[in-house]
Design a protein around this motif. Sequence first.
Motif, PDB file in Angstrom:
ATOM      1  N   CYS A  86       0.823  -1.214   0.000  1.00 18.71           N
ATOM      2  CA  CYS A  86       0.000   0.000   0.000  1.00 18.71           C
ATOM      3  C   CYS A  86       0.858   1.265   0.000  1.00 18.71           C
ATOM      4  O   CYS A  86       0.532   2.244  -0.694  1.00 18.71           O
ATOM      5  N   LYS A  87       1.949   1.252   0.739  1.00 16.79           N
ATOM      6  CA  LYS A  87       2.809   2.432   0.775  1.00 16.79           C
ATOM      7  C   LYS A  87       3.546   2.629  -0.557  1.00 16.79           C
ATOM      8  O   LYS A  87       3.756   3.762  -0.996  1.00 16.79           O
ATOM      9  N   ALA A  88       3.923   1.530  -1.203  1.00 13.11           N
ATOM     10  CA  ALA A  88       4.664   1.638  -2.470  1.00 13.11           C
ATOM     11  C   ALA A  88       3.769   1.988  -3.650  1.00 13.11           C
ATOM     12  O   ALA A  88       4.257   2.426  -4.689  1.00 13.11           O
ATOM     13  N   ASN A  89       2.459   1.787  -3.491  1.00 10.00           N
ATOM     14  CA  ASN A  89       1.554   1.953  -4.633  1.00 10.00           C
ATOM     15  C   ASN A  89       0.459   2.984  -4.396  1.00 10.00           C
ATOM     16  O   ASN A  89      -0.602   2.939  -5.029  1.00 10.00           O
ATOM     17  N   GLY A  93      -3.838   4.597  -5.954  1.00  7.01           N
ATOM     18  CA  GLY A  93      -5.089   4.729  -5.221  1.00  7.01           C
ATOM     19  C   GLY A  93      -4.903   4.466  -3.737  1.00  7.01           C
ATOM     20  O   GLY A  93      -3.778   4.281  -3.262  1.00  7.01           O
ATOM     21  N   ASN A  94      -6.022   4.407  -3.013  1.00  5.93           N
ATOM     22  CA  ASN A  94      -5.944   4.173  -1.569  1.00  5.93           C
ATOM     23  C   ASN A  94      -7.067   3.257  -1.075  1.00  5.93           C
ATOM     24  O   ASN A  94      -7.348   3.210   0.113  1.00  5.93           O
ATOM     25  N   HIS A  95      -7.695   2.527  -1.998  1.00 11.02           N
ATOM     26  CA  HIS A  95      -8.850   1.706  -1.639  1.00 11.02           C
ATOM     27  C   HIS A  95      -8.530   0.219  -1.729  1.00 11.02           C
ATOM     28  O   HIS A  95      -7.921  -0.244  -2.697  1.00 11.02           O
ATOM     29  N   ILE A  96      -8.956  -0.526  -0.700  1.00 11.08           N
ATOM     30  CA  ILE A  96      -8.691  -1.958  -0.596  1.00 11.08           C
ATOM     31  C   ILE A  96     -10.020  -2.686  -0.428  1.00 11.08           C
ATOM     32  O   ILE A  96     -10.893  -2.238   0.317  1.00 11.08           O
ATOM     33  N   PHE A 118      -6.027   5.106   4.383  1.00 13.80           N
ATOM     34  CA  PHE A 118      -6.495   4.176   3.358  1.00 13.80           C
ATOM     35  C   PHE A 118      -7.965   3.835   3.613  1.00 13.80           C
ATOM     36  O   PHE A 118      -8.441   3.869   4.750  1.00 13.80           O
ATOM     37  N   GLN A 119      -8.687   3.504   2.558  1.00 13.96           N
ATOM     38  CA  GLN A 119     -10.102   3.145   2.664  1.00 13.96           C
ATOM     39  C   GLN A 119     -10.273   1.652   2.392  1.00 13.96           C
ATOM     40  O   GLN A 119      -9.628   1.106   1.493  1.00 13.96           O
ATOM     41  N   VAL A 120     -11.130   1.013   3.185  1.00  9.57           N
ATOM     42  CA  VAL A 120     -11.321  -0.427   3.060  1.00  9.57           C
ATOM     43  C   VAL A 120     -12.802  -0.747   2.923  1.00  9.57           C
ATOM     44  O   VAL A 120     -13.624  -0.271   3.705  1.00  9.57           O
ATOM     45  N   THR A 121     -13.141  -1.563   1.939  1.00  5.02           N
ATOM     46  CA  THR A 121     -14.492  -2.110   1.789  1.00  5.02           C
ATOM     47  C   THR A 121     -14.478  -3.544   2.288  1.00  5.02           C
ATOM     48  O   THR A 121     -13.664  -4.358   1.827  1.00  5.02           O
ATOM     49  N   TYR A 122     -15.360  -3.850   3.254  1.00  8.86           N
ATOM     50  CA  TYR A 122     -15.451  -5.185   3.840  1.00  8.86           C
ATOM     51  C   TYR A 122     -16.664  -5.904   3.250  1.00  8.86           C
ATOM     52  O   TYR A 122     -17.800  -5.583   3.570  1.00  8.86           O
ATOM     53  N   MET A 145      -6.789  -0.251  -5.238  1.00  8.19           N
ATOM     54  CA  MET A 145      -5.412  -0.640  -5.510  1.00  8.19           C
ATOM     55  C   MET A 145      -5.127  -2.106  -5.189  1.00  8.19           C
ATOM     56  O   MET A 145      -4.174  -2.685  -5.716  1.00  8.19           O
ATOM     57  N   LEU A 146      -5.964  -2.718  -4.315  1.00  9.88           N
ATOM     58  CA  LEU A 146      -5.659  -4.072  -3.853  1.00  9.88           C
ATOM     59  C   LEU A 146      -6.931  -4.797  -3.433  1.00  9.88           C
ATOM     60  O   LEU A 146      -7.819  -4.216  -2.812  1.00  9.88           O
TER      61      LEU A 146
END
Length: 384
Positions: A86-89, A93-96, A118-122, A145-146
Amino acid sequence: MSANKRVYLDFNATTPVDSKVLDAMLPYFSEQFGNASSDHAFGWYANDAVEKSRKQISSSLGCRPNEILFTSGATEAANLALFGFCKANQHKGNHIITCKTEHKAILETLDALESQGFQVTYLDVDNQGSIDLEQYKRAFKPSTMLVCLMLANNETGVIHPIQTISKIAEEQGVAVMSDITQAVGKIPVDLNDLNIDLAIFSSHKIYGPKGIGALYLNKKKQVRLEKQLFGGSQEQGFRPGTLNVPAIVGFGEACEIIISKMEEESNRLLQFRNELEQGLLQVEGAKINGGDVPRLPNTVNVTFSDVDGSKLLLHLKRLAVSRGSACNSNLISPSHVLMAMGHDEQTALASLRISMGQPTTKEDLDIAIEEISKVINQLKTISV
């Protein structure tokens, strides 16, 4: 059937070290004790052993040796993978995207990333523990991004369709990370076929030593990580520090051994799983969690209705099984996995994870069915 025999049925938590693994490790504690980074014969011998293990693991999992980085376990690998990626990319973006039933090693690391912006969708799961692929597709954003989704759940054994998940992500130009810890050695795992970018797994789940795990980095996809640890150039600079050669040797040996016997052992445990479930379903109010979807052959997660779950494990004195939840400071918490599958706190607490392994026998199953049935009936009588 022995009246006093204690039965271990918590192989998803940890496994005993295989005797052949131990034999392979022993010389590297005292005879071949060199530092794998030292530039002399002792160091070269140790380094050769490390590289042999890397080849054993990569050959077993369908990847290349230079795609395997050694860590202290899957939890450290998860931290290195998630923070490093996440830090390298961040420029992407900032969404996981992840799932509510992931292991705590993933969920707590993602929670830390959320605190850093960072933002996370569960994703939700259904009552079988499966994700909805349509909900998954809708979760993508321009800033995604991931994707981070496990291959097999540690509590229920439910298997996610990672190949389909990775194909959808690839179409969106998004990387995929998977926790494959519980799957390795139980079902076929070919990292090349899975087409994922990062994976984490551990030695002590496959009859290897504790304190050693690995991070897989797909070199074809040129996965970039930002360093999180400093102090040396070991493991391509991502995991500095003196290598734990005996544990690495044990990890490689364990991986090679378990893959060589996986098909036969998985078939044996699948038969045991079916027999165990048939026996437990004779108990009134018993229900198998994830029973209608693909699961690991060794894992049974069962819920009992109208039972005080807080007393369940305490009464199962002959069995080593798990509730699949954390118990800290005498506070009993329901499983987040079962809660995500729609259980209320009472039924989530009245659940057991039973996981079998190579030492498991038919007698062990008979004892487990007898003991669990007896205790459940006793607790139901008390609660009436």
